[in-house]
Design an enzyme around this catalytic site. Structure first.
Site, mmCIF file in Angstrom:
data_model
loop_
_atom_site.group_PDB
_atom_site.id
_atom_site.type_symbol
_atom_site.label_atom_id
_atom_site.label_comp_id
_atom_site.label_asym_id
_atom_site.label_seq_id
_atom_site.Cartn_x
_atom_site.Cartn_y
_atom_site.Cartn_z
ATOM 1 N N TYR A 117 0.821 -3.691 -1.054
ATOM 2 C CA TYR A 117 0.477 -4.987 -0.526
ATOM 3 C C TYR A 117 -0.008 -4.526 1.060
ATOM 4 O O TYR A 117 -1.053 -4.943 1.593
ATOM 5 C CB TYR A 117 1.514 -5.918 -0.348
ATOM 6 C CG TYR A 117 1.217 -7.379 0.245
ATOM 7 C CD1 TYR A 117 0.655 -8.188 -0.386
ATOM 8 C CD2 TYR A 117 1.491 -7.388 1.696
ATOM 9 C CE1 TYR A 117 0.199 -9.523 0.220
ATOM 10 C CE2 TYR A 117 1.315 -8.560 2.307
ATOM 11 C CZ TYR A 117 0.585 -9.675 1.585
ATOM 12 O OH TYR A 117 0.210 -10.900 2.198
ATOM 13 N N LYS A 146 -3.743 -4.660 2.758
ATOM 14 C CA LYS A 146 -3.966 -5.438 3.964
ATOM 15 C C LYS A 146 -4.521 -4.869 5.192
ATOM 16 O O LYS A 146 -5.533 -5.246 5.746
ATOM 17 C CB LYS A 146 -2.878 -6.375 4.458
ATOM 18 C CG LYS A 146 -2.451 -7.541 3.457
ATOM 19 C CD LYS A 146 -3.326 -8.374 3.159
ATOM 20 C CE LYS A 146 -2.904 -9.404 2.486
ATOM 21 N NZ LYS A 146 -3.989 -10.681 1.993
#
Ligand code: NAD
Length: 266
Positions: free
Chosen positions: A152, A156
């Protein structure tokens, strides 16, 4: 401060739930004609009924579905000049690096990065052709600092980089592209995690400079500002909305922040 979007068409991905839903609600309240896109059709329908806007069931990891949604919106609602990319998959598990499932990593990349890129490419290019538009991508503080979110977080970080590239690419054509990086946000999912004992409210509060937990409305207000003409000179930035998590995190080596007062806001 409320912004007036005066009937401008705003597309919000992930608008069935959480941050996306809150952004859709805020933009509609500020006068935009909002279209909620979400792969959860029932959720999108429910949110749209509550907000009083239109919705479409779209999986943003499918280029074909994004393109046909763009054509449908153009035909039935109008030309979008605002886009919020909030659709995303969170990473609930924290396995050690060698145990991270590459299938999970791939699924997250398909939605959080490639899907968001696809939405920007299709809708942003049309805005650039018309000479005006604004896009906000929902990134995360986990793209700005090390965390145990091994898929994740890097995705990002890539989203923040993508935002900068697109801002430079389309600036001459009147399209601004910005990102926001929320800290831990009090979404329904977060509330459930706190209620279920997976997350601890006091620990979350202790890690922010202000002792506050970011609300969905905090994020929506910042997104509305960045989309508005008030932010006409702002493009390519990544604005943290973290209640001071980033500035607080380096205080651990000095013994941490001053203690929270019991009467301090949450
Ligand atoms: P959420 O799960 O409540 O909402 C995400 C929405 O995206 C859901 O409605 C889901 O159906 C939709 N979605 C997922 N995959 C999709 C796909 N392939 N196509 C279309 N829609 C899809 O999550 P949230 O907490 O509101 O998160 C929204 C965004 O904010 C995400 O990008 C997330 O990474 C980011 N973010 C969240 C937090 C937080 O604390 N909740 C913090 C920082 C950043």
């Amino acid at each position: 401060m409320t912004q007036s979007f005066n009937g401008r068409v705003a597309v919000v991905t992930g608008g069935a739930s959480g941050i996306g839903r809150s952004c859709a609600q805020r933009l509609a309240a500020d006068g935009a004609k909002v279209v909620v896109l979400d792969r959860n059709g029932a959720g999108a329908q429910h949110a749209a009924a509550e907000i009083g806007c239109t919705w479409l069931q779209v999986d943003i990891s499918s280029q074909a579905e994004c393109a046909s949604a763009a054509a449908h919106i153009e035909r039935t609602v109008g030309s979008p000049s605002l886009l919020v990319n909030a659709a995303g998959i969170l990473q609930p598990e924290l396995p050690p690096p060698q145990e991270l499932s590459m299938d999970d990593f791939g699924r997250m990349a398909d939605v959080n990065l490639k899907g968001t890129y696809t939405m920007c490419a299709i809708f942003g290019a049309a805005m650039a052709q018309r000479g005006a538009g604004a896009i906000v991508n929902i990134a995360s503080i986990s793209g700005m600092r090390s965390t145990p979110l091994h898929a994740y977080g890097p995705l990002k970080a890539a989203l923040i980089s993508m935002t900068e590239n697109l801002a430079a690419a389309w600036g001459r054509q009147g399209v601004r592209v910005n990102a926001v990086s929320p800290g831990a946000v009090m979404t329904p999912a977060m509330q459930a995690a706190i209620a279920g004992g997976q997350r601890n409210l006091d620990t979350l509060r202790a890690t922010t400079a202000t002792g506050r937990i970011v609300t969905m409305q905090d994020v929506a207000a910042t997104v509305a500002f960045l989309l508005s003409d008030e932010a006409i000179a702002i493009t390519g930035v990544n604005l943290p909305i973290d209640a001071g998590w980033l500035v607080a995190s380096s205080w651990a080596m000095f013994g941490g922040l001053p203690p929270l007062q019991s009467d301090q806001v949450t």
